[in-house]
Design a protein around this motif. Structure first.
Motif, PDB file in Angstrom:
ATOM      1  N   THR A  67       5.382 -31.626   0.980  1.00 59.00           N
ATOM      2  CA  THR A  67       4.583 -30.417   1.178  1.00 59.00           C
ATOM      3  C   THR A  67       5.166 -29.623   2.347  1.00 59.00           C
ATOM      4  O   THR A  67       5.361 -30.174   3.439  1.00 59.00           O
TER       5      THR A  67
ATOM      6  N   THR B  79       4.952 -26.933   5.266  1.00 56.05           N
ATOM      7  CA  THR B  79       3.814 -26.565   6.128  1.00 56.05           C
ATOM      8  C   THR B  79       4.214 -25.535   7.191  1.00 56.05           C
ATOM      9  O   THR B  79       5.404 -25.312   7.425  1.00 56.05           O
TER      10      THR B  79
ATOM     11  N   GLU C 144       1.195 -27.898  11.864  1.00 55.66           N
ATOM     12  CA  GLU C 144       0.221 -27.830  10.772  1.00 55.66           C
ATOM     13  C   GLU C 144       0.240 -29.111   9.943  1.00 55.66           C
ATOM     14  O   GLU C 144      -0.811 -29.587   9.489  1.00 55.66           O
ATOM     15  N   ALA C 145       1.425 -29.678   9.758  1.00 58.22           N
ATOM     16  CA  ALA C 145       1.518 -30.938   8.994  1.00 58.22           C
ATOM     17  C   ALA C 145       0.706 -32.029   9.691  1.00 58.22           C
ATOM     18  O   ALA C 145      -0.077 -32.750   9.056  1.00 58.22           O
TER      19      ALA C 145
ATOM     20  N   SER D  52      -3.016 -31.307   9.371  1.00 60.95           N
ATOM     21  CA  SER D  52      -3.525 -31.538   8.008  1.00 60.95           C
ATOM     22  C   SER D  52      -3.648 -33.030   7.723  1.00 60.95           C
ATOM     23  O   SER D  52      -4.618 -33.475   7.100  1.00 60.95           O
TER      24      SER D  52
ATOM     25  N   ARG E  55      -2.900 -32.011   0.946  1.00 56.68           N
ATOM     26  CA  ARG E  55      -2.851 -30.643   0.396  1.00 56.68           C
ATOM     27  C   ARG E  55      -4.233 -29.991   0.319  1.00 56.68           C
ATOM     28  O   ARG E  55      -4.339 -28.764   0.348  1.00 56.68           O
TER      29      ARG E  55
ATOM     30  N   HIS F  50      -4.263 -28.516   3.713  1.00 62.36           N
ATOM     31  CA  HIS F  50      -3.199 -27.502   3.842  1.00 62.36           C
ATOM     32  C   HIS F  50      -3.548 -26.215   3.088  1.00 62.36           C
ATOM     33  O   HIS F  50      -3.326 -25.112   3.583  1.00 62.36           O
TER      34      HIS F  50
ATOM     35  N   ASN G  91      -3.687 -23.010   5.594  1.00 64.70           N
ATOM     36  CA  ASN G  91      -2.524 -22.133   5.604  1.00 64.70           C
ATOM     37  C   ASN G  91      -2.260 -21.526   4.219  1.00 64.70           C
ATOM     38  O   ASN G  91      -1.682 -20.481   4.102  1.00 64.70           O
TER      39      ASN G  91
END
Ligand SMILES: Cc1ncc(COP(=O)(O)O)c(C=O)c1O
Length: 379
Positions: A89, A91, A96-97, A100, A253, A256, A260
């Motif tokens: 994924t 990001t 942010e990863a 999340s 996800r 996420h 975002n």
């Protein structure tokens, strides 16, 4: 009146020191960002993507084109053979990863082991989910992991361990033995592993980066987080990715997509094309090892004592022979009086402990490094 969710959290030390450096007109070796040019080729790929009309939303998990390039680089480096569609994924940066992953799995009351000193985004993210951060200190002598302390800190409530190698701020790296031990502990105690590997390509002295992705059993319960900002000198682009098995990725996800949704489309195209050429990343460690060595050579004879740096682009220097000021005071003093900015290490500890050590970023032009060393030799 609002009730703050993070009443004790102020502005991050990186912002504080960069602002102080600007105001003092100081050489800024504080925040971790390069002061040299970004590849013209990479910029051309991004601007071509814009001109070709790739300016609308990208797919939520990331462009397939980019995920393919990522998969090839992971296969090439870590022998990773996962599924492009369900396990990668893209990001908004590693930040942010990490957020999340923590938000997806941490419920109120869950304990999360944080190895300290620790990058400063982990603890607030855990707390915002109602989790309880449980700090475990690295060995203060050489910043290696102390497995006895890790095992003692695990309780029935421990859900996750967050690790970071190569390690910011100390430059220490985890060995294969550490990863084998991690695998054993994570399986025995049923832990999720959040592995912050943003400096995976910046490792020195012939060492190999031991990604969780190299260990098949560990991989089944791990999320590995990476950042293009570090690998391609584009920290301001804020693009990263997380690699995790499909049963974890589907939950990550869910966060996420509402945090975002999707990451900057033309930049994803540019990165995908650029990453496809192995020459763009395979010698990064040599590039930075030269800079580390230049910095160390030039400060020989100063009163600062270097701590061994095996990875990242940060060098810790002890100033114990110079002053007994605490780290924040010393960093401020050096910025204002000597015009050189660094980062105190104490904010990376939840108890803000002081070890008379400062962190200097050597992701800088050689001339900047030489100037910095000259200043340090005068102190
Ligand atoms: C250890 C560590 N993790 C995560 C990040 C955040 O990376 P990004 O800028 O891609 O969000 C950084 C940035 O300095 C870092 O040093």
């Amino acid at each position: 009146m609002i009730k703050s969710k993070l009443p004790d959290i102020g502005t991050t030390i990186f912002t504080v020191m960069s602002k102080m450096a600007d105001e003092a007109g100081a050489l800024n070796l504080s925040q971790g960002f390069p002061d040299f040019e970004v590849s013209r080729e990479l910029i051309a790929h991004v601007s071509n993507a814009m001109k070709q009309g790739h300016n609308q939303y990208a797919p939520m998990p990331g462009l397939l084109f980019l995920r393919k390039s990522i998969a090839n680089s992971l296969k090439d480096t870590y022998n990773w053979n996962g599924d492009i569609v369900t396990e990668i994924t893209v990001t908004g940066g590693a930040t942010e990863a990490l957020y999340s992953c923590i938000t997806a799995f941490i419920h109120p009351g869950d304990e999360v082991l944080i190895i300290e000193p620790a990058y400063d985004s982990y603890i607030p993210a855990v707390r915002l989910s109602g989790g309880v951060p449980v700090p475990v200190q690295l060995n203060p002598e050489n910043f290696s992991v102390q497995w006895n302390n890790v095992e003692e800190a695990i309780t029935e409530k421990t859900k996750m361990i967050i690790i970071n190698s190569p390690h910011n701020p100390t430059g220490s790296v985890w060995s294969k033995t550490d990863l084998i031990k991690l695998e054993q502990v994570a399986i025995e105690r049923n832990l999720l592993v959040l592995s912050d590997e943003v400096y995976d390509r910046i490792i020195f002295d012939g060492l190999q980066h031991e990604s969780v992705l190299r260990f098949p059993e560990l991989r089944k319960r791990s999320m590995a987080v990476f950042s293009f900002g570090k690998t391609f000198h584009v920290t301001g682009w804020k693009v990263g990715y997380v690699v995790a098995p499909d049963y974890l990725t589907s939950e990550i996800r869910k966060v996420h997509q509402f945090l975002n949704f999707s990451v900057n489309t033309p930049i994803q195209y540019g990165l995908a094309t650029y990453l496809a050429d192995i020459n763009h990343y395979q010698n990064l460690h040599i590039f930075y090892e030269k800079k580390r060595d230049l910095f160390l050579k030039r400060i020989t004879g100063s009163r600062f004592k270097p701590v061994k740096c095996s990875g990242t682009y940060f060098q810790l220097l002890s100033y114990a022979a110079i002053s007994d000021k605490d780290e924040r005071t010393m960093a401020e003093y050096l910025t204002k009086e000597y015009k050189i900015a660094s980062i105190p290490v104490s904010p990376f500890y939840s108890d803000q402990r002081n070890n008379n050590i400062l962190r200097f970023c050597f992701a800088k032009k050689d001339e900047t490094i030489k100037k910095a060393a000259k200043i340090l030799c005068r102190i």
